[in-house]
Design a protein around this motif. Structure first.
Motif, PDB file in Angstrom:
ATOM      1  N   ILE A  31       5.078  83.127  10.702  1.00 25.85           N
ATOM      2  CA  ILE A  31       4.024  83.950  11.311  1.00 25.85           C
ATOM      3  C   ILE A  31       4.516  85.376  11.510  1.00 25.85           C
ATOM      4  O   ILE A  31       3.820  86.342  11.178  1.00 25.85           O
ATOM      5  N   GLN A  32       5.719  85.519  12.038  1.00 28.57           N
ATOM      6  CA  GLN A  32       6.282  86.857  12.262  1.00 28.57           C
ATOM      7  C   GLN A  32       6.411  87.624  10.950  1.00 28.57           C
ATOM      8  O   GLN A  32       6.039  88.796  10.870  1.00 28.57           O
ATOM      9  N   THR A  33       6.884  86.967   9.910  1.00 28.18           N
ATOM     10  CA  THR A  33       7.022  87.609   8.598  1.00 28.18           C
ATOM     11  C   THR A  33       5.671  88.037   8.060  1.00 28.18           C
ATOM     12  O   THR A  33       5.516  89.149   7.540  1.00 28.18           O
ATOM     13  N   GLN A  47      -4.474  95.380  14.788  1.00 36.41           N
ATOM     14  CA  GLN A  47      -4.592  93.934  15.019  1.00 36.41           C
ATOM     15  C   GLN A  47      -3.279  93.192  14.744  1.00 36.41           C
ATOM     16  O   GLN A  47      -2.841  92.423  15.596  1.00 36.41           O
ATOM     17  N   PRO A  48      -2.637  93.386  13.576  1.00 36.95           N
ATOM     18  CA  PRO A  48      -1.369  92.679  13.392  1.00 36.95           C
ATOM     19  C   PRO A  48      -0.298  93.141  14.384  1.00 36.95           C
ATOM     20  O   PRO A  48       0.548  92.347  14.804  1.00 36.95           O
ATOM     21  N   GLY A  49      -0.339  94.411  14.790  1.00 36.27           N
ATOM     22  CA  GLY A  49       0.614  94.889  15.794  1.00 36.27           C
ATOM     23  C   GLY A  49       0.414  94.180  17.122  1.00 36.27           C
ATOM     24  O   GLY A  49       1.376  93.757  17.770  1.00 36.27           O
ATOM     25  N   LEU A  50      -0.848  94.036  17.534  1.00 39.34           N
ATOM     26  CA  LEU A  50      -1.156  93.337  18.778  1.00 39.34           C
ATOM     27  C   LEU A  50      -0.734  91.871  18.699  1.00 39.34           C
ATOM     28  O   LEU A  50      -0.143  91.327  19.636  1.00 39.34           O
ATOM     29  N   LEU A  51      -1.007  91.240  17.573  1.00 39.66           N
ATOM     30  CA  LEU A  51      -0.606  89.836  17.403  1.00 39.66           C
ATOM     31  C   LEU A  51       0.911  89.677  17.428  1.00 39.66           C
ATOM     32  O   LEU A  51       1.435  88.719  18.001  1.00 39.66           O
ATOM     33  N   LEU A  52       1.618  90.621  16.829  1.00 36.11           N
ATOM     34  CA  LEU A  52       3.083  90.567  16.834  1.00 36.11           C
ATOM     35  C   LEU A  52       3.618  90.747  18.257  1.00 36.11           C
ATOM     36  O   LEU A  52       4.554  90.053  18.667  1.00 36.11           O
ATOM     37  N   ALA A  53       3.017  91.660  19.010  1.00 36.68           N
ATOM     38  CA  ALA A  53       3.417  91.847  20.411  1.00 36.68           C
ATOM     39  C   ALA A  53       3.154  90.578  21.218  1.00 36.68           C
ATOM     40  O   ALA A  53       3.981  90.167  22.043  1.00 36.68           O
ATOM     41  N   TYR A  54       2.017  89.939  20.968  1.00 37.51           N
ATOM     42  CA  TYR A  54       1.678  88.704  21.670  1.00 37.51           C
ATOM     43  C   TYR A  54       2.672  87.588  21.319  1.00 37.51           C
ATOM     44  O   TYR A  54       3.114  86.843  22.193  1.00 37.51           O
TER      45      TYR A  54
END
Length: 103
Positions: A31-33, A47-54
């Motif tokens: 998921i992180q990759t 959106q991907p930045g927010l998901l990565l932070a989450y």
């Protein structure tokens, strides 16, 4: 999406899930990759930045939280959600003012 969940249910902003409900480590790494690939390839990185932070928040990875919020913040400009999440997910990094009358 995550932003909609936070808007509709702000009580979940600081919920952390235990290991028993998180995906296994190999899935989390995948998921992180994928999120990092999406950030590199996407015109809208918010959106991907927010998901990565989450993901970083769930994993208690301050570095991942900082990076994801920085990406989301740079992509979304004046989004009020980003500074709120910084205060909630990275609390001791915030400057604290003097306390008055408290001993």
């Amino acid at each position: 999406n995550l932003r909609g969940l936070f808007n509709d249910h702000p009580e979940v902003l600081t919920v952390r899930y235990g290991e028993s409900v998180l995906p296994p480590a190999d899935r989390i790494n995948w998921i992180q990759t994928e999120l990092q690939r999406a950030i590199a390839a996407s015109a809208d990185q918010s959106q991907p930045g927010l998901l990565l932070a989450y993901l970083g928040y769930q994993l208690e990875s301050r570095q991942l939280v900082r990076y994801g919020l920085a990406v989301a913040g740079a992509a979304s400009g004046t989004d009020p959600l980003i500074p709120l999440l910084e205060r909630l997910w990275l609390p001791e990094e915030q400057e604290t003012g003097p306390t008055i009358g408290i001993e």
